[in-house]
Write an enzyme that holds these catalytic residues in place. Structure first.
Site, mmCIF file in Angstrom:
data_model
loop_
_atom_site.group_PDB
_atom_site.id
_atom_site.type_symbol
_atom_site.label_atom_id
_atom_site.label_comp_id
_atom_site.label_asym_id
_atom_site.label_seq_id
_atom_site.Cartn_x
_atom_site.Cartn_y
_atom_site.Cartn_z
ATOM 1 N N ASP A 52 0.804 -1.149 -0.030
ATOM 2 C CA ASP A 52 0.220 0.108 -0.155
ATOM 3 C C ASP A 52 0.923 1.263 0.048
ATOM 4 O OD1 ASP A 52 -2.856 0.935 0.572
ATOM 5 O OD2 ASP A 52 -1.305 2.373 1.869
ATOM 6 N N TYR A 57 3.555 9.765 0.053
ATOM 7 C CA TYR A 57 4.547 9.210 0.987
ATOM 8 C C TYR A 57 6.155 9.506 0.411
ATOM 9 C CZ TYR A 57 0.748 6.367 2.320
ATOM 10 O OH TYR A 57 -0.632 6.094 2.876
ATOM 11 N N LYS A 86 -2.565 6.136 -4.294
ATOM 12 C CA LYS A 86 -3.607 7.292 -3.860
ATOM 13 C C LYS A 86 -3.419 8.745 -4.570
ATOM 14 C CE LYS A 86 -3.613 4.813 0.433
ATOM 15 N NZ LYS A 86 -2.262 4.541 0.805
#
Ligand code: A2P
Length: 326
Positions: A52, A57, A86
């Site tokens: 994930d 990030y 995402k």
């Protein structure tokens, strides 16, 4: 513990499926160069098949490099690995959604992601260089984007083959309803990824999502990083909970393993982050025991509706998700 169990999957509403255990790759601190590559390679070697990540990030280049290396050395095929990314808040406006995804794919050097989720229902002003764009006075620039318009472009990215499944994250149930009620809805969100752990068990969200055939993916299943820069020392610590310790002793498991087992046993996907080989191994050893009904109830009983990731700086945003109960 065989590979079969660690790679257990849940069906998604679009006909695909998601491994119930994944490795979170979000480091509160920007990870040291090379650290993510090492961790992701090790995770794949010990059986993780679900990773994930997110544009936010800042390490998708390394995640991609690790996945590609493990494909190149024959450990896995691309179709064996499930990667989630995402769409960041500065890319919510319809004109930018595809660009957000293409940037991620370019960083990963992959042709598609398995799951792409809208990271937050809240938009920020578009920015090429800042994750949190600010005005001259240091105030974060919010943007009130119509999340249904964002969703329509997410659908077209699936049709274009850039992503296999599409979902959302940090949406409350009213925001999910808005999408489900879109007049021209083509694909339902397959999941809602939310903070969830024994101190925030999300029972109402889970019941709602179950009724709509939406999988709940839980982030921070262990109660988030304890890094004092991010973690208020006054916050309760999930992994110190006496009930989790007591149940763990009966099964010869750690509180972390009880917290993770609790989720998979109730049909929730878990994505604990660890870049430490011992803890990565520990976190997948949750398929060789079962909690009794009483133990499941006892874990439910320690819920405090305590949210670590509050995004307090955005409480004035018109799409702030946490004013509603769930
Ligand atoms: P580390 O990467 O050093 O293992 P969450 O996924 O709930 O946000 O929690 C992640 C945090 O918990 C990370 O700081 C991670 O640190 C730590 N962690 C991961 N697995 C375990 C475990 N089994 N026991 C204790 N701490 C863990």
């Amino acid at each position: 513990m065989g590979e079969v169990t660690v790679q257990q999957r849940l069906p998604l509403s679009d006909g695909k499926s998601i491994p119930i255990l994944g490795l979170g790759t979000c480091s509160m601190e920007k990870p040291v160069k090379g650290e993510t590559i090492k961790a992701v390679k090790a995770a794949i070697e010990i059986g993780y098949r679900h990773l994930d990540g997110a544009f936010l990030y800042g390490n998708e280049d390394e995640v991609g490099e690790a996945i590609r290396a493990k494909i190149a050395d024959g450990t896995v095929k691309r179709e064996d690995v499930f990667y989630t990314s995402k769409l960041w808040m500065t890319y919510l406006s319809p004109a930018l959604v595809r660009k957000g995804l293409e940037t991620t794919l370019k960083n990963l050097k992959l042709d598609y992601v398995d799951l792409y989720v809208v990271h937050w229902p809240m938009g920020l002003k578009p920015s090429e260089k800042d994750l949190f764009p600010e005005d001259a006075n240091g105030k974060i620039l919010l943007d009130d984007v119509d999340i249904c318009a964002t969703w329509a472009i997410m659908e077209s990215c699936k049709d274009a083959g850039l992503v296999r499944s599409i979902g959302v994250s940090n949406f409350n149930h009213n925001q999910l309803e808005m999408i489900l009620k879109m007049p021209n809805l083509k694909y339902k969100p397959v999941c809602n990824q939310v903070e969830c752990h024994p101190y925030l068990n999300q029972n109402k969200m889970l019941k709602y999502c179950n009724s709509k055939n939406i999988v709940v993916v839980c982030y921070s299943p262990l109660g988030t990083s304890k890094d004092p820069k991010w973690f208020d020392p006054e916050n309760p610590i999930v992994l110190n909970d006496l009930e989790l310790k007591k149940i763990g002793e009966k099964h010869n498991k750690s509180p972390a393993q009880i917290a993770l087992r609790y989720q998979v046993q109730r049909g929730v996907v878990v994505i604990p982050k660890s870049f430490n080989l011992g803890r990565m191994k520990q976190n997948r050893e949750i398929f060789d025991f079962q909690l009794t009904d009483e133990e499941m109830k006892a874990v439910d009983g320690i819920n405090r509706n305590f949210r670590y990731i509050t995004m307090k700086q955005f409480t004035d945003h018109p799409k702030y998700p946490f004013h509603d109960e769930y």
